[in-house]
Motif scaffolding. Structure first.
Motif, short mmCIF file in Angstrom:
data_model
loop_
_atom_site.label_atom_id
_atom_site.label_comp_id
_atom_site.label_asym_id
_atom_site.label_seq_id
_atom_site.Cartn_x
_atom_site.Cartn_y
_atom_site.Cartn_z
N LEU A 74 67.41 -26.85 119.72
CA LEU A 74 67.08 -26.56 118.33
C LEU A 74 65.87 -27.39 117.90
O LEU A 74 65.78 -28.58 118.21
N ARG A 75 64.91 -26.75 117.25
CA ARG A 75 63.70 -27.37 116.72
C ARG A 75 62.76 -27.94 117.78
O ARG A 75 61.81 -28.66 117.46
N ALA A 76 63.02 -27.69 119.05
CA ALA A 76 62.20 -28.26 120.12
C ALA A 76 60.94 -27.43 120.36
O ALA A 76 60.96 -26.21 120.25
N THR A 77 59.87 -28.12 120.67
CA THR A 77 58.64 -27.47 121.11
C THR A 77 58.52 -27.71 122.60
O THR A 77 58.68 -28.84 123.07
N THR A 78 58.25 -26.66 123.34
CA THR A 78 58.15 -26.76 124.80
C THR A 78 56.86 -26.11 125.26
O THR A 78 56.35 -25.21 124.59
N ALA A 79 56.34 -26.57 126.37
CA ALA A 79 55.07 -26.04 126.88
C ALA A 79 55.16 -25.85 128.39
O ALA A 79 55.84 -26.61 129.09
N LEU A 80 54.46 -24.85 128.87
CA LEU A 80 54.40 -24.55 130.30
C LEU A 80 52.95 -24.24 130.64
O LEU A 80 52.35 -23.33 130.06
N GLU A 81 52.38 -25.02 131.57
CA GLU A 81 51.00 -24.77 131.98
C GLU A 81 50.98 -23.86 133.20
O GLU A 81 51.70 -24.09 134.18
N LEU A 82 50.15 -22.83 133.13
CA LEU A 82 49.99 -21.87 134.22
C LEU A 82 48.54 -21.87 134.67
O LEU A 82 47.63 -21.90 133.84
N THR A 83 48.30 -21.84 135.98
CA THR A 83 46.96 -21.66 136.52
C THR A 83 46.90 -20.24 137.06
O THR A 83 47.68 -19.88 137.97
N LEU A 84 46.00 -19.44 136.50
CA LEU A 84 45.95 -18.01 136.79
C LEU A 84 44.57 -17.62 137.31
O LEU A 84 43.58 -18.31 137.06
N ASP A 85 44.51 -16.48 137.99
CA ASP A 85 43.24 -15.98 138.50
C ASP A 85 42.35 -15.42 137.39
O ASP A 85 41.14 -15.28 137.58
N ALA A 86 42.94 -15.06 136.26
CA ALA A 86 42.19 -14.53 135.12
C ALA A 86 43.06 -14.67 133.88
O ALA A 86 44.25 -14.99 133.98
N TRP A 87 42.45 -14.41 132.72
CA TRP A 87 43.21 -14.46 131.47
C TRP A 87 44.30 -13.38 131.51
O TRP A 87 44.03 -12.25 131.92
N PRO A 88 45.53 -13.70 131.12
CA PRO A 88 46.61 -12.70 131.16
C PRO A 88 46.41 -11.63 130.09
O PRO A 88 45.87 -11.90 129.02
N THR A 89 46.85 -10.43 130.40
CA THR A 89 46.74 -9.33 129.43
C THR A 89 48.06 -9.06 128.72
O THR A 89 48.09 -8.39 127.70
N ARG A 90 49.17 -9.55 129.27
CA ARG A 90 50.48 -9.42 128.63
C ARG A 90 51.32 -10.65 128.94
O ARG A 90 51.16 -11.28 129.97
N LEU A 91 52.26 -10.91 128.03
CA LEU A 91 53.20 -12.00 128.18
C LEU A 91 54.60 -11.43 128.07
O LEU A 91 54.89 -10.69 127.14
N ARG A 92 55.45 -11.77 129.04
CA ARG A 92 56.85 -11.31 129.03
C ARG A 92 57.75 -12.53 128.91
O ARG A 92 57.60 -13.50 129.65
N VAL A 93 58.67 -12.48 127.95
CA VAL A 93 59.60 -13.58 127.70
C VAL A 93 61.02 -13.03 127.84
O VAL A 93 61.38 -12.06 127.18
N LEU A 94 61.81 -13.65 128.71
CA LEU A 94 63.17 -13.18 128.99
C LEU A 94 64.16 -14.33 128.96
O LEU A 94 63.80 -15.49 129.15
N SER A 95 65.42 -13.99 128.77
CA SER A 95 66.48 -14.98 128.87
C SER A 95 66.53 -15.49 130.31
O SER A 95 66.35 -14.73 131.25
#
Length: 133
Positions: A74-95
């Protein structure tokens, strides 16, 4: 009847699946570092013990699921760094556990890129965008 941890209430809109289109910021050529940053809502039961995974669409293919938070407090901010071959065109968020009914109440999601002064807002903060009636 007691509510399960993270069960949806009338005051939050749980995130079950989020699929968003993203526009590339100017100056992103070749391999890029992108940080997905999310904040869990502060309303009761917004937290999730199931966690959340994300993947992005890059060059026509989805990346493997990566854990954004597990658990999502609850109330937490979380971050995930990704190194990709190009800028992403879509983001998928799942349980993190697709068979669980423990939904996540997300407050906001944005992407950060080293060339940008401000983050790219993917899902605006609920203070401004969510119906809290």
């Amino acid at each position: 009847m007691p509510r399960r941890h993270g069960a949806a209430s009338d005051s939050i809109r749980p995130l079950l699946l989020l699929l968003l289109s993203l526009a590339a910021p100017d100056g992103t050529v070749g391999q890029v570092r992108v940080t997905v940053q999310a904040e869990t809502s502060d309303v009761p039961d917004a937290d999730s013990s199931s966690g959340v995974v994300v993947s992005v669409l890059v060059g026509g293919g989805w990346t493997s699921d990566a854990v954004l938070c597990e658990p999502c407090d609850l109330r937490a901010t979380t971050a995930l760094e990704l190194t990709l071959d190009a800028w992403p065109t879509r983001l998928r968020v799942l349980s993190g556990n697709r068979s669980s009914a423990d939904a996540w109440g997300v407050r906001r999601i944005d992407l950060q890129h080293p060339l940008l002064a401000e983050p790219v807002v993917v899902l605006p903060s609920c203070e401004y965008a969510c119906d809290r009636t």
